[in-house]
Design a protein around this motif. Structure first.
Motif, PDB file in Angstrom:
ATOM      1  N   TYR A 170      19.854  19.626  28.057  1.00 35.98           N
ATOM      2  CA  TYR A 170      19.867  19.312  26.630  1.00 35.98           C
ATOM      3  C   TYR A 170      21.175  18.670  26.178  1.00 35.98           C
ATOM      4  O   TYR A 170      22.221  18.818  26.814  1.00 35.98           O
ATOM      5  CB  TYR A 170      19.597  20.567  25.792  1.00 35.98           C
ATOM      6  CG  TYR A 170      20.592  21.700  25.970  1.00 35.98           C
ATOM      7  CD1 TYR A 170      21.657  21.864  25.091  1.00 35.98           C
ATOM      8  CD2 TYR A 170      20.455  22.612  27.001  1.00 35.98           C
ATOM      9  CE1 TYR A 170      22.562  22.905  25.241  1.00 35.98           C
ATOM     10  CE2 TYR A 170      21.348  23.664  27.168  1.00 35.98           C
ATOM     11  CZ  TYR A 170      22.399  23.801  26.282  1.00 35.98           C
ATOM     12  OH  TYR A 170      23.300  24.833  26.440  1.00 35.98           O
ATOM     13  N   GLN A 174      18.625  16.359  21.855  1.00 37.36           N
ATOM     14  CA  GLN A 174      17.482  16.209  22.754  1.00 37.36           C
ATOM     15  C   GLN A 174      17.369  17.428  23.675  1.00 37.36           C
ATOM     16  O   GLN A 174      18.378  17.994  24.104  1.00 37.36           O
ATOM     17  CB  GLN A 174      17.630  14.952  23.617  1.00 37.36           C
ATOM     18  CG  GLN A 174      17.502  13.644  22.867  1.00 37.36           C
ATOM     19  CD  GLN A 174      16.079  13.357  22.438  1.00 37.36           C
ATOM     20  OE1 GLN A 174      15.127  13.521  23.203  1.00 37.36           O
ATOM     21  NE2 GLN A 174      15.912  12.902  21.200  1.00 37.36           N
ATOM     22  N   LEU A 175      16.137  17.801  23.981  1.00 39.48           N
ATOM     23  CA  LEU A 175      15.891  18.951  24.851  1.00 39.48           C
ATOM     24  C   LEU A 175      14.793  18.605  25.849  1.00 39.48           C
ATOM     25  O   LEU A 175      13.699  18.193  25.463  1.00 39.48           O
ATOM     26  CB  LEU A 175      15.480  20.168  24.010  1.00 39.48           C
ATOM     27  CG  LEU A 175      14.985  21.411  24.759  1.00 39.48           C
ATOM     28  CD1 LEU A 175      16.059  21.954  25.686  1.00 39.48           C
ATOM     29  CD2 LEU A 175      14.539  22.491  23.769  1.00 39.48           C
ATOM     30  N   GLN A 181      10.308  16.050  27.464  1.00 40.50           N
ATOM     31  CA  GLN A 181      11.511  15.869  26.652  1.00 40.50           C
ATOM     32  C   GLN A 181      11.145  15.410  25.253  1.00 40.50           C
ATOM     33  O   GLN A 181      10.403  14.441  25.070  1.00 40.50           O
ATOM     34  CB  GLN A 181      12.461  14.848  27.283  1.00 40.50           C
ATOM     35  CG  GLN A 181      13.738  14.632  26.464  1.00 40.50           C
ATOM     36  CD  GLN A 181      14.721  13.696  27.120  1.00 40.50           C
ATOM     37  OE1 GLN A 181      14.743  13.539  28.330  1.00 40.50           O
ATOM     38  NE2 GLN A 181      15.554  13.040  26.317  1.00 40.50           N
ATOM     39  N   MET A 184      15.229  18.090  19.481  1.00 38.93           N
ATOM     40  CA  MET A 184      15.347  19.507  19.129  1.00 38.93           C
ATOM     41  C   MET A 184      14.415  19.835  17.967  1.00 38.93           C
ATOM     42  O   MET A 184      13.744  20.872  17.968  1.00 38.93           O
ATOM     43  CB  MET A 184      16.790  19.837  18.741  1.00 38.93           C
ATOM     44  CG  MET A 184      17.763  19.858  19.885  1.00 38.93           C
ATOM     45  SD  MET A 184      17.511  21.266  20.959  1.00 38.93           S
ATOM     46  CE  MET A 184      18.866  20.986  22.123  1.00 38.93           C
ATOM     47  N   TRP A 187      10.789  20.159  19.164  1.00 37.77           N
ATOM     48  CA  TRP A 187      10.551  21.412  19.880  1.00 37.77           C
ATOM     49  C   TRP A 187      10.457  22.586  18.907  1.00 37.77           C
ATOM     50  O   TRP A 187       9.578  23.454  19.038  1.00 37.77           O
ATOM     51  CB  TRP A 187      11.651  21.677  20.906  1.00 37.77           C
ATOM     52  CG  TRP A 187      11.527  20.952  22.201  1.00 37.77           C
ATOM     53  CD1 TRP A 187      12.329  19.948  22.658  1.00 37.77           C
ATOM     54  CD2 TRP A 187      10.552  21.166  23.228  1.00 37.77           C
ATOM     55  NE1 TRP A 187      11.918  19.529  23.904  1.00 37.77           N
ATOM     56  CE2 TRP A 187      10.824  20.264  24.275  1.00 37.77           C
ATOM     57  CE3 TRP A 187       9.465  22.039  23.363  1.00 37.77           C
ATOM     58  CZ2 TRP A 187      10.067  20.209  25.442  1.00 37.77           C
ATOM     59  CZ3 TRP A 187       8.707  21.988  24.535  1.00 37.77           C
ATOM     60  CH2 TRP A 187       9.005  21.078  25.555  1.00 37.77           C
ATOM     61  N   ILE A 218      21.392  27.551  23.002  1.00 46.33           N
ATOM     62  CA  ILE A 218      21.780  26.153  22.790  1.00 46.33           C
ATOM     63  C   ILE A 218      22.769  26.047  21.630  1.00 46.33           C
ATOM     64  O   ILE A 218      23.818  25.397  21.738  1.00 46.33           O
ATOM     65  CB  ILE A 218      20.540  25.279  22.540  1.00 46.33           C
ATOM     66  CG1 ILE A 218      19.737  25.122  23.835  1.00 46.33           C
ATOM     67  CG2 ILE A 218      20.949  23.907  22.005  1.00 46.33           C
ATOM     68  CD1 ILE A 218      18.389  24.458  23.652  1.00 46.33           C
TER      69      ILE A 218
END
Length: 228
Positions: A170, A174-175, A181, A184, A187, A218
């Protein structure tokens, strides 16, 4: 025409209409281009598949859309080089200087970027999937829309969590979880039904168990970086 080494000695000499043609001829002939002086060379669209360019000086070179699959660029100097949309799959960049390089849209799949200096590089839209970024300097690098699935991060701008069923990589926005992918925000807003479509019942079960912890970890990881 000649390709000169950084010491001033001739590495390769042949008839050619351009530096691009000369370099391609050398690579086709399996010539070792270690420490070649190719500063500011126009090598756009060049085919350097598998080339040995260890320690080469490619500062300011134009390598837009070039093919460098599996090339060896250990300790090479590519400061300010244009590598936009280049195919750099499997390239060994360990210890290379890529400060300020243009890597927009470049394919760095499985590239070794360990100990590489990418300070100020433009990596917008680049593919870093499966790349090794251990100890990579990404200070001031533009990582917008970079693809990071299965990458090993540098524990700063790009981070990795590898002790779960799904490898996690990550950035701040972005994760990547396994091969999926998204941002964030995406998700965090996914419904159970959407997660189920991504990876079935087992994936949903994992998501329910790990979701809250994952986002907490995170957030905390970047909060910690901001205090250093």
């Amino acid at each position: 025409m000649k390709i000169i080494g950084r010491s001033g000695a001739t590495i390769y000499e042949a008839e050619a209409r351009s530096i691009k043609e000369l370099v391609e001829s050398a690579v086709k002939g399996w010539v070792n281009l270690k420490c070649a002086d190719l500063r500011d060379a126009n090598l756009a669209y060049v085919n350097l598949d598998g080339a040995n360019l260890i320690g080469a000086d490619l500062r300011g070179a134009d390598l837009i859309d070039a093919n460098l699959i599996d090339a060896n660029l250990i300790d090479a100097n590519l400061r300010g080089a244009n590598l936009a949309y280049a195919n750099l799959e499997g390239v060994n960049f360990r210890g290379a200087d890529l400060r300020g390089a243009d890597l927009v849209g470049a394919n760095l799949w499985e590239a070794n970027l360990e100990d590489t200096n990418l300070d100020g590089a433009d990596l917008r839209g680049a593919t870093l999937s499966h790349a090794n970024l251990k100890n990579t300097n990404l200070n001031r690098a533009n990582l917008k829309n970079v693809k990071i699935t299965f990458a090993v991060g540098n524990s700063k701008e790009i981070k990795s969590i590898l002790n779960t069923i799904y490898p996690i990589t990550y950035t701040k926005d972005q994760l990547a979880i396994g091969c999926e992918q998204y941002s964030m925000r995406e998700w965090k807003n996914f419904s159970d039904r959407e997660i189920l479509k991504l990876d079935g019942k087992e994936g949903l079960k994992w998501w329910k168990e790990w979701r809250d912890f994952l986002f907490l970890a995170i957030d905390k990881s970047f909060e910690y970086e901001d205090t250093i």
